[in-house]
Design an enzyme around this catalytic site. Structure first.
Site, PDB file in Angstrom:
ATOM      1  N   ASP A   1      -7.545 -24.880  29.253  1.00 30.95           N
ATOM      2  CA  ASP A   1      -6.787 -23.600  30.033  1.00 30.95           C
ATOM      3  C   ASP A   1      -7.423 -23.170  31.605  1.00 30.95           C
ATOM      4  O   ASP A   1      -8.266 -22.379  31.327  1.00 30.95           O
ATOM      5  CB  ASP A   1      -5.999 -22.466  29.241  1.00 30.95           C
ATOM      6  CG  ASP A   1      -5.328 -23.041  28.274  1.00 30.95           C
ATOM      7  OD1 ASP A   1      -5.737 -24.303  27.269  1.00 30.95           O
ATOM      8  OD2 ASP A   1      -4.481 -22.371  27.456  1.00 30.95           O
TER       9      ASP A   1
ATOM     10  N   LYS B   1       3.770 -24.036  28.809  1.00 31.98           N
ATOM     11  CA  LYS B   1       3.625 -23.298  28.132  1.00 31.98           C
ATOM     12  C   LYS B   1       3.628 -21.488  28.458  1.00 31.98           C
ATOM     13  O   LYS B   1       3.008 -20.809  29.683  1.00 31.98           O
ATOM     14  CB  LYS B   1       1.723 -22.756  27.906  1.00 31.98           C
ATOM     15  CG  LYS B   1       1.297 -21.830  26.597  1.00 31.98           C
ATOM     16  CD  LYS B   1      -0.372 -22.207  27.050  1.00 31.98           C
ATOM     17  CE  LYS B   1      -1.160 -21.563  25.816  1.00 31.98           C
ATOM     18  NZ  LYS B   1      -2.587 -21.621  25.914  1.00 31.98           N
TER      19      LYS B   1
ATOM     20  N   LYS C   1       1.540 -23.864  32.698  1.00 31.79           N
ATOM     21  CA  LYS C   1       1.795 -22.478  31.631  1.00 31.79           C
ATOM     22  C   LYS C   1       1.961 -21.213  32.939  1.00 31.79           C
ATOM     23  O   LYS C   1       1.116 -20.530  33.989  1.00 31.79           O
ATOM     24  CB  LYS C   1       0.212 -22.523  31.474  1.00 31.79           C
ATOM     25  CG  LYS C   1      -0.322 -21.289  30.180  1.00 31.79           C
ATOM     26  CD  LYS C   1      -1.685 -20.963  29.692  1.00 31.79           C
ATOM     27  CE  LYS C   1      -1.717 -20.017  28.773  1.00 31.79           C
ATOM     28  NZ  LYS C   1      -3.695 -19.828  28.854  1.00 31.79           N
TER      29      LYS C   1
END
Length: 343
Positions: A180, A279, A243
């Site tokens: 991430d 996400k 995300k």
């Protein structure tokens, strides 16, 4: 943004022709390979903020999920949750306990009461800082649960680029199967789309076989249009997931932002044929919030985006509240708070 089915309230400048993907290694088959940066496409993106906010406000009112159906949706939400600990006082012991929770997120007695005692239920991933990757990998050995490492100068993205790329490489080498990364928000604020594209493409290359989840820090991006454009550029550069947030911004995941990002994901899939995951993260701690995001995914992107391969929720306390709600469904009473406290 691409108009939703039956909702012509937003628009995106999707290219007239199918976009050619970037050539990548054979082991990348099935992943989003990215494509050349299309500045014309980026410039054509439009978002009607008022319409997006109105549409997002209807998510929790348009679809009512109750009783057995709600319980099933909440169990599914558990399997899409990235259990996360990103604190300055993290210890190997805490990470091992979190990994134990990821292996068995629901109490066995509760699972049996729900008629799921023959099911293997586990969370989508465990998300930690680089220094805890090896601990998490060892604790999850044999479980099939991926370890996600936050990297690239998390949470601000202001470290030197060479250090950020090295951190991504180190986390992948340590066994993280998902990375991430956080973008430099200045690229978006300055409309430097080439800078953003090159940055994300460098992280994608550094990930190797690990999947790349690109954190936009949407609370810092100011406008929904820039959220959409940053999402699009990240996908062009090869993101496997987009995300919302680090969880450290003043404003984290919101439904209007999620709507805009979901529609950008759909527009990209329609133009390229490649599906990218989504996400939401930060501030999602109640079961009702998980249901709202699941409903949004189902209505905007379809059934496939209710599976962990394409949908994750970044959270630390969400599973505890889901357990409380499922206990109430199964027994008619809420368990004491400490019964479902996170490790």
């Amino acid at each position: 943004m691409a108009a939703s089915r039956g909702h012509a309230d937003t628009a995106t400048g999707a290219p007239a022709a199918v976009v050619e993907p970037v050539a990548r290694k054979a082991d990348d088959e099935g992943r989003n390979p990215g494509c050349a940066l299309r500045l014309d496409w980026v410039a054509d993106v439009r978002v009607n903020r008022a319409a997006a906010e109105r549409r997002a406000a209807t998510v929790i009112t348009r679809r009512s999920v109750k009783n057995e159906a709600q319980a099933a949706w909440l169990v599914k939400a558990v399997t899409c949750t990235d259990l996360t600990t990103l604190n300055s006082d993290d210890t190997p012991g805490r990470v091992r306990r979190l990994c134990g929770k990821a292996r068995q997120p629901l109490d066995p007695d509760l699972q049996a009461a729900l008629g799921l005692d023959d099911r293997v239920i586990r969370t989508g991933a465990v998300c930690v800082y680089h220094g805890m990757v090896a601990t998490a990998v060892a604790a999850l050995d044999g479980s099939g649960i991926p370890v996600a490492a936050v990297a690239a100068g998390f949470p601000h993205g202001l470290s030197p680029m060479r250090a950020r790329v090295a951190e991504v490489e180190d986390s992948a080498a340590a066994g993280a199967s998902e990375i991430d990364i956080v973008i430099s928000r200045q690229h978006v604020l300055r409309r430097d789309w080439r800078g953003l594209y090159d940055e994300v493409a460098a992280f994608r290359a550094a990930c190797g076989a690990a999947h790349l989840k690109v954190i936009l820090g949407t609370g810092d991006l100011k406008t929904l249009r820039d959220v959409a454009r940053a999402s699009l550029v990240a996908m062009m550069a090869g993101a496997d997931f987009v995300k919302t947030s680090t969880g450290k911004e003043g404003v984290n995941a919101t439904l209007p932002v999620a709507l805009v990002m979901a529609r950008t994901v759909r527009a990209y899939a329609e133009a390229t044929g490649y599906r990218v995951g989504f996400k939401p993260a930060g501030g999602i701690s109640a079961a009702k919030d998980a249901l709202a995001y699941q409903t949004l995914m189902r209505e905007e992107l379809g059934r496939d985006w209710l599976e962990p391969e394409l949908f994750r929720i970044g959270a630390s306390g969400l599973v505890s509240d889901i357990e409380r709600q499922l206990t109430h469904f199964a027994t008619g009473a809420y368990a004491a708070g400490h019964r479902h406290a996170m490790p």
